[in-house]
Design an enzyme around this catalytic site. Structure first.
Site, PDB file in Angstrom:
ATOM      1  N   ARG A  12      -1.428  56.248   3.739  1.00 12.08           N
ATOM      2  CA  ARG A  12      -1.053  57.538   4.325  1.00 12.08           C
ATOM      3  C   ARG A  12      -2.313  58.276   4.807  1.00 12.08           C
ATOM      4  O   ARG A  12      -2.460  59.472   4.641  1.00 12.08           O
ATOM      5  CB  ARG A  12      -0.294  58.397   3.315  1.00 12.08           C
ATOM      6  CG  ARG A  12       0.768  59.286   3.940  1.00 12.08           C
ATOM      7  CD  ARG A  12       1.300  60.328   2.994  1.00 12.08           C
ATOM      8  NE  ARG A  12       2.386  61.087   3.595  1.00 12.08           N
ATOM      9  CZ  ARG A  12       2.704  62.326   3.286  1.00 12.08           C
ATOM     10  NH1 ARG A  12       2.034  62.972   2.362  1.00 12.08           N
ATOM     11  NH2 ARG A  12       3.691  62.945   3.881  1.00 12.08           N
TER      12      ARG A  12
ATOM     13  N   ASP B 152       1.614  67.153  -5.852  1.00 10.24           N
ATOM     14  CA  ASP B 152       2.015  65.873  -5.269  1.00 10.24           C
ATOM     15  C   ASP B 152       0.911  64.820  -5.442  1.00 10.24           C
ATOM     16  O   ASP B 152      -0.254  65.153  -5.719  1.00 10.24           O
ATOM     17  CB  ASP B 152       2.309  66.097  -3.779  1.00 10.24           C
ATOM     18  CG  ASP B 152       3.302  65.105  -3.207  1.00 10.24           C
ATOM     19  OD1 ASP B 152       3.602  64.105  -3.874  1.00 10.24           O
ATOM     20  OD2 ASP B 152       3.765  65.337  -2.068  1.00 10.24           O
TER      21      ASP B 152
ATOM     22  N   ASP C 278      12.103  61.110  -3.269  1.00  7.17           N
ATOM     23  CA  ASP C 278      12.145  61.610  -1.892  1.00  7.17           C
ATOM     24  C   ASP C 278      13.502  61.339  -1.271  1.00  7.17           C
ATOM     25  O   ASP C 278      13.806  61.854  -0.192  1.00  7.17           O
ATOM     26  CB  ASP C 278      11.067  60.923  -1.047  1.00  7.17           C
ATOM     27  CG  ASP C 278       9.732  61.627  -1.178  1.00  7.17           C
ATOM     28  OD1 ASP C 278       9.689  62.687  -1.829  1.00  7.17           O
ATOM     29  OD2 ASP C 278       8.728  61.111  -0.647  1.00  7.17           O
TER      30      ASP C 278
HETATM   31  C1  DGJ Z   1       5.851  63.564  -0.695  1.00  7.90           C
HETATM   32  C2  DGJ Z   1       6.808  64.423  -1.435  1.00  7.90           C
HETATM   33  O1  DGJ Z   1       7.599  63.641  -2.273  1.00  7.90           O
HETATM   34  C3  DGJ Z   1       7.640  65.228  -0.457  1.00  7.90           C
HETATM   35  O2  DGJ Z   1       8.599  65.974  -1.144  1.00  7.90           O
HETATM   36  C4  DGJ Z   1       6.725  66.099   0.331  1.00  7.90           C
HETATM   37  O3  DGJ Z   1       6.121  67.052  -0.496  1.00  7.90           O
HETATM   38  C5  DGJ Z   1       5.673  65.259   1.035  1.00  7.90           C
HETATM   39  N1  DGJ Z   1       4.983  64.393   0.127  1.00  7.90           N
HETATM   40  C6  DGJ Z   1       4.675  66.110   1.730  1.00  7.90           C
HETATM   41  O4  DGJ Z   1       3.666  65.379   2.281  1.00  7.90           O
END
Ligand code: DGJ
Length: 717
Positions: free
Chosen positions: A431, A466, A536
Site C-alpha cells: 500500500r 489503523d 473492512d
Molecule cells: C483500512 C481501514 O480498515 C479502513 O476502515 C480505513 O480506515 C482505511 N484503512 C483508511 O486508509
C-alpha cells in the site's frame, strides 16, 4: 478458588469455580496431571501419577517440555548455549503461591482489581549446567474457569544464552479424542470458524507476518467430538499478543496430544546475557463443560472486565459515523460538517474523520508519518473542525496510522533509516508504505510527541488506530547482528509501550484498533483499546460469519460493526437498511456512509435504529451472548443477548436466501431463566423461559433474501 500444595507428594491443585488443574513435581520434573472439571481436594490427590519408570520421558505429560533429553515431541522452549550445545534439563528449585496476579512488565495481560479475585503459583526451575532459570507462572481466577500462564527466563549463569523458542504455555493431554477449532480467513473474510479432527502428527496455525493476522487468529480450542455449542468439554487457548504467533496440536505415537501456544519461534531469537531475563506473553486457557458457547462466555466476561481497561470499559459506547466509505480521500471541511450535521439530526453521537486529513494525502501513496493537518482540505485546521462538530452535539474522533511511513513523506526524507529494513536490500512496499521501526525508542518518542500534540490541541474523544501492512525484510538499523532476530518482538514491546503511554496520558480518549479491519483483532490490542474494527467488509451477510467467528473469543463490546451503503462496496450486494442495521446492532454500532444522501423514508428507519440501539446497547455490549444458529452451517444465523439477571433478552434471526414452501420453524432460545415468564416485543401474552428454551419461539415464513427479525424479551417480575 484455591491453590493447594501437598508438600509430601509435591502436588499443586489449582481450582477455580468449576475447574481443576493439577501438576506434580516428580523426581524434580514438573509433570502435568489433570485439567478439566473441578475435583475435590480432600482425600483425592493421592496416587495421581500412574506413569511407569522414568526411563522414557517421551511417555509423560509435561508441564513445560524441554528438548534434548528424550522427549521427541515439540518442546516449549529451546536454547543455544555459548558452547554450541542446545540441551537443558530443568528441575524444580522452589515455588511460591501469592494472592492476586502480578502484571507482566511491558506486556498486555489480564489483571485483577482485588487480590481476592485470583491466586498465582510461580514455580522456579533451574538448569544447573547453564544457570538458566525458568519461572512458570499460573493464575487461577475466582469467577472464571480460566488459567493464565506465562513464563520468565533468566540467565543466572556466566555465559550468554540464546533463546530460540519461548512459548507461553504447553499442555499434554493423554488422549487425542478431540477436534481442533480455530479461526481463519483473510482480509474481508476474517475469523471464519474451522473445525477438524486431530490426527497423528502436528497441526499448526500461525502468523509470520509481524501481526496476529486475519489468516489465523491467536486462538485454538480442543473440543471433544461430541461437544457442540452448548454441551461437552472444550479447552480454549488464547494468546494475549499482537505479533507473530504459533499454536500447535501434536498427536504422537501414543495418541497423546500436546497443545502449545506462544510467540512464533520462526525468525525469533533473544540473547540473554548473564543477569538478563525474558518475559513471554501470557496465554489464557479456558475450560468449558458447556461447549463452545460456555467457553466463549468465559472469554467474554474475562476479557470485557479484566483485560479491557480504562473509563470506557464499563461505559456504553457511542454510536458513531465514519466518513471512510462516504468520501474515501475526497473531502473538505464542508463535506465533513454536512455529514456530521446529518448525524446529529439522526441522534448519532460521534463523528470519526478517517484517512486523508493530513500531509498531502489524496490517495494512499503519500504522507504517512506527517501528522499535520492538510490545510487545503481543512483550511481552518483540525481544532476548528472538531469545535464545529462538537457544536453540532457530536464528539469528534480521528484516524491515525502511526506505525507507518510513506516513502513520500517529510518524515521518511528526514529519517530513511527509521523503517524496518535490512541495509542494502530492497524495501518492499505494501500500500505504498513501510513500517516504522518501533523497536527503536526515538521512533516511539517521535510518534508520542507528534500524536499527543494533536490530542492536546484538538478536542478528540476517539481515535481509530489503523495498521495496514505486514512486516517484510525484518531488521533494525540500530541492533547488533546477533540481536536482529529480536526485532519483531521488540517492535511489539515498543508499540505496547507507546500505547500504554498514550492511553494513560489521555484516558478520556476511546481508542479503537484496526488493521485493514480485523488484521490484528487480538487480546493484546484489547488491553490498550477496548474495541476493534472487525473487518473492512461491511456487507451485512458476510458480517454474519465474521461477527459470529469473532465472538468465539472476543466480547461483543469489542466488535465494531457499521451500517454501510448499498450496493456494498466490498461485495456489490444489496441488502435492506433494516438487515444492515440488525447485523450492525449486534456489535458496537455505527454508520459508515454518506448520511446526507438518505431519503426521508431512510431517515425514519435510521432514527429508529439509533433510538433502538441506545435502548439495547447495554444489553448487547455487557450482556451474555448465546449463539443459536451458525452461518457456517446453514441458511439462517441467529444469536441472542441476555442480561446478567436474565430479566431481558434480545434475539436476532437472519435468513440469507428465501426458501420456497418453507417448513414450520421454531427457534430454541438459550440462557433465559426457565422459571420466569417473558413478554415478547411488549405484547400482552407471556411465554415461560422454559418453553422458549425447550419448545422455541415460532419464526414466521420470511419473504425474500437477506431478511432479519428481532425479538425483544422482558421478564414479567
Ligand atoms: C483500512 C481501514 O480498515 C479502513 O476502515 C480505513 O480506515 C482505511 N484503512 C483508511 O486508509
Amino acid at each position: 478458588m484455591t491453590i493447594t500444595y501437598l508438600e509430601q507428594e509435591q502436588i499443586f491443585h489449582l481450582q477455580s469455580k468449576e475447574m481443576s488443574y493439577i501438576l506434580q513435581i516428580n523426581n524434580g520434573y514438573p509433570l502435568h496431571v489433570y485439567w478439566g472439571k473441578k475435583l475435590r481436594n480432600e482425600g483425592n490427590l493421592n496416587n495421581l501419577l500412574h506413569y511407569p519408570d522414568f526411563a522414557s520421558i517421551d511417555r509423560f505429560p509435561q508441564e513445560y517440555p524441554q528438548y534434548g533429553t528424550g522427549d521427541f515431541r515439540n518442546p516449549a522452549y529451546q536454547v543455544r548455549l555459548e558452547d554450541g550445545s542446545r540441551i537443558t534439563e530443568l528441575v524444580y528449585q522452589s515455588h511460591k503461591i501469592t494472592e492476586g496476579k502480578p502484571q507482566l512488565p511491558g506486556l498486555p495481560a489480564v489483571y485483577v482489581e482485588s487480590e481476592k479475585e485470583s491466586q498465582t503459583l510461580e514455580i522456579e526451575l533451574v538448569d544447573n549446567y547453564s544457570g538458566l532459570i525458568v519461572r512458570l507462572s499460573y493464575t487461577v481466577f475466582e469467577d472464571h474457569n480460566a488459567i493464565s500462564r506465562s513464563v520468565q527466563f533468566e540467565n543466572r549463569g556466566s555465559q550468554s544464552i540464546s533463546l530460540e523458542r519461548a512459548l507461553s504455555a504447553s499442555v499434554d493431554f493423554i488422549d487425542s479424542d478431540y477436534e481442533m477449532v480455530y479461526l481463519s480467513g483473510g482480509w474481508a473474510r476474517e475469523t471464519h470458524v474451522k473445525r477438524r479432527t486431530l490426527e497423528t502428527g502436528l497441526t499448526t496455525i500461525e502468523s509470520r507476518r509481524g501481526a496476529s493476522s486475519p489468516q489465523f487468529n491467536p486462538f485454538m480450542a480442543l473440543s471433544r467430538p461430541n461437544a457442540d455449542e452448548d454441551q461437552g468439554e472444550v479447552f480454549g487457548f488464547s494468546l494475549v499478543y499482537s505479533g507473530s504467533f504459533v499454536a500447535e496440536a501434536e498427536v504422537d505415537y501414543l495418541n497423546s496430544t500436546r497443545v502449545s501456544i506462544g510467540i512464533n519461534p520462526f525468525d525469533f531469537g533473544w540473547l540473554l546475557e548473564p543477569g538478563e531475563s525474558f518475559q513471554t506473553p501470557e496465554a489464557i486457557m479456558v475450560y468449558s463443560s458447556e461447549g463452545l458457547g460456555g467457553m466463549s462466555r468465559t472469554y467474554h466476561r474475562l476479557y470485557r472486565t479484566r483485560l479491557c481497561r480504562g473509563i470506557h470499559r464499563d461505559q456504553e459506547r457511542p454510536i458513531l459515523v465514519n466518513n471512510w466509505e462516504a468520501t474515501y480521500f475526497d473531502f473538505n471541511a464542508e463535506k465533513i460538517e454536512s455529514i456530521a450535521k446529518s448525524g446529529a439530526e439522526l441522534g448519532i453521537e460521534l463523528f470519526v474523520l478517517d484517512d486523508g486529513w493530513f500531509g498531502k494525502r489524496n490517495d494512499d501513496t503519500t504522507s504517512l508519518g506527517d501528522w499535520v493537518e492538510d490545510v487545503n482540505k481543512l483550511p481552518e485546521g483540525l481544532t476548528k473542525l472538531a469545535e464545529r462538530v462538537n457544536a453540532l452535539g457530536l464528539l469528534f474522533g480521528l484516524w491515525f496510522e502511526p506505525e507507518m511511513v510513506s516513502p513520500d513523506s517529510d518524515l521518511y526524507r528526514k529519517h530513511p533509516d527509521w523503517c524496518i529494513h535490512v541495509e542494502g536490500r530492497r524495501r518492499t512496499e505494501a500500500r505504498t508504505q513501510l513500517i516504522l521501526d518501533l523497536s527503536r525508542q526515538e521512533v516511539c518518542d517521535y510518534l508520542y510527541e507528534s500524536i499527543s500534540k494533536i490530542f492536546v490541541n484538538v478536542s478528540i474523544s476517539y481515535v481509530k488506530w489503523d495498521m495496514n501492512r505486514n512486516m517484510t525484510e525484518i531488521g533494525s538499523a540500530m541492533r547488533s547482528s546477533v540481536r536482529q532476530k529480536e526485532t519483531a518482538h521488540r517492535y511489539m514491546l515498543g508499540l505496547y509501550g507507546l500505547l500504554e503511554k498514550l492511553t494513560q496520558q489521555f484516558p478520556h480518549i476511546l481508542f479503537e484498533s484496526c488493521a485493514s479491519g480485523g488484521g490484528r483483532f487480538d487480546p493484546g490490542m484489547l488491553y490498550y483499546m477496548p474495541q476493534t474494527w472487525t473487518s473492512d467488509n461491511t456487507d451485512a451477510i458476510e458480517r454474519l460469519k465474521i461477527q459470529y467467528g469473532t465472538s468465539m473469543v472476543y466480547p461483543v463490546s469489542t466488535i465494531g460493526a457499521h451500517v454501510s451503503d448499498v450496493p456494498n462496496h466490498q461485495m456489490g450486494r444489496i441488502t435492506s437498511l433494516v438487515t444492515r442495521g440488525d447485523v450492525a446492532m449486534s456489535g458496537n454500532f455505527g454508520y459508515e456512509m454518506d448520511l446526507t444522501k438518505f431519503s426521508e423514508e431512510e431517515k425514519v428507519i435510521v432514527k429508529q435504529q439509533v433510538a433502538q440501539y441506545k435502548k439495547i446497547r447495554s444489553l448487547v455490549q455487557q450482556g451474555d451472548l448465546y449463539r443459536l444458529k451458525s452461518p457456517f452451517e446453514g441458511n439462517n444465523t441467529s444469536w441472542m443477548f441476555v442480561s446478567e439477571d436474565k430479566s431481558e433478552a434480545l434475539v436476532y434471526y437472519f435468513q440469507v436466501l428465501a426458501e420456497p414452501n418453507a417448513p414450520l420453524k421454531k427457534l430454541k432460545l438459550k440462557g433465559l431463566n426457565p422459571k420466569l415468564d417473558y413478554t415478547i416485543d411488549e405484547e400482552e401474552e407471556t411465554s415461560g423461559g422454559d418453553r422458549l428454551m425447550q419448545s422455541g419461539v415460532h419464526i414466521p415464513s420470511l419473504h425474500g433474501d437477506f431478511i432479519s427479525k428481532c425479538y425483544h424479551l422482558k421478564a414479567k417480575m
